[in-house]
Design an enzyme around this catalytic site. Sequence first.
Site, PDB file in Angstrom:
ATOM      1  N   GLU A 150      41.960   7.970  57.557  1.00  0.00           N
ATOM      2  CA  GLU A 150      42.535   7.794  56.215  1.00  0.00           C
ATOM      3  C   GLU A 150      41.576   8.116  55.068  1.00  0.00           C
ATOM      4  O   GLU A 150      41.211   7.263  54.268  1.00  0.00           O
ATOM      5  CB  GLU A 150      43.089   6.370  56.069  1.00  0.00           C
ATOM      6  CG  GLU A 150      44.288   6.107  56.954  1.00  0.00           C
ATOM      7  CD  GLU A 150      44.949   4.764  56.714  1.00  0.00           C
ATOM      8  OE1 GLU A 150      44.357   3.918  56.010  1.00  0.00           O
ATOM      9  OE2 GLU A 150      46.068   4.548  57.229  1.00  0.00           O
ATOM     10  N   GLU A 257      49.665   6.095  62.939  1.00  0.00           N
ATOM     11  CA  GLU A 257      49.908   4.679  62.658  1.00  0.00           C
ATOM     12  C   GLU A 257      51.328   4.509  62.139  1.00  0.00           C
ATOM     13  O   GLU A 257      51.775   5.258  61.268  1.00  0.00           O
ATOM     14  CB  GLU A 257      48.930   4.128  61.609  1.00  0.00           C
ATOM     15  CG  GLU A 257      47.484   4.043  62.047  1.00  0.00           C
ATOM     16  CD  GLU A 257      46.591   3.413  60.984  1.00  0.00           C
ATOM     17  OE1 GLU A 257      47.142   2.734  60.072  1.00  0.00           O
ATOM     18  OE2 GLU A 257      45.358   3.589  61.053  1.00  0.00           O
TER      19      GLU A 257
END
Length: 326
Positions: A150, A257
């Site tokens: 991320e 995710e």
Amino acid sequence: MRSLVLLSSVLALVAPSKGAFTWLGTNEAGAEFGEGSYPGELGTEYIWPDLGTIGTLRNEGMNIFRVAFSMERLVPDSLAGPVADEYFQDLVETVNGITALGAYAVLDPHNYGRYYGNIITSTDDFAAFWTILATEFASNELVIFDTNNEYHTMDQSLVLNLNQAAIDAIRASGATSQYIFAEGNSWTGAWTWVDVNDNMKALTDPQDKLIYEMHQYLDSDGSGTNTACVSSTIGSERVTAATNWLRENGKLGVLGEFAGANNQVCKDAVADLLEYLEENSDVWLGALWWAAGPWWGDYMFNMEPTSGIAYQEYSEILQPYFVGSQ
């Protein structure tokens, strides 16, 4: 991995068929816990995943596990090393334990494009870090290299260049048979991918095993911190544009995710998301739940067997999408 029999089984694992995933599994969190407490004490600030409960999930049908860890604990002095021996060996043991089960292990430096809180700006240092890891796992075909978790609030060209530096270093280290997961800026969100990460289509991999990893949560701000999901169809809605981008650019993706809380709207939204991804499995190779791990306790997305609330409430929803269940 050294025999024809095992090679055949590996090829069977990765060969996608129409309407079926290549991977379905979960993240394994714990070794990245205690952010800011470095190096930290094992069992106090951080914990490694439990290979026993991973075995339970593997036996039930999951075939990929994304292992989060801290770059600061692995290479405490510099991205170029040297490694902290105990932490490194614990990582190696965890990864090899997963692949010994015939599952894929994703190496996830859970650092958001940062090192000790500072944005990583040196592609040479980033390449040196990946040289260390890729060299260790070069012969393990079930290892997947995830460049970093991320990236966010970074120069877009830098995100592109860091990913390319990682790819180049991994391949130069002799790790030529493994998949690489590239993540984008803005928390690698699927719903913002087209607007933010279009330049990522310029990434190149000489082995043609590059997969674009996106994340997607189903609450109002997409953060995965709220119990309420927007609607029962928000999953498919939030990944549609990214799906089109993958197909139009000849790329492949994985949802690294996703999750939902224990309520009916979220359960319906997760089912909708998985159904949509599987219907588009020509570009989506699979998905990973966030998250399992020994220390989640009453966390709303806890997938740790057998007490985790998500394990209890979502296993039935996930099971039809396990590889081989179709």
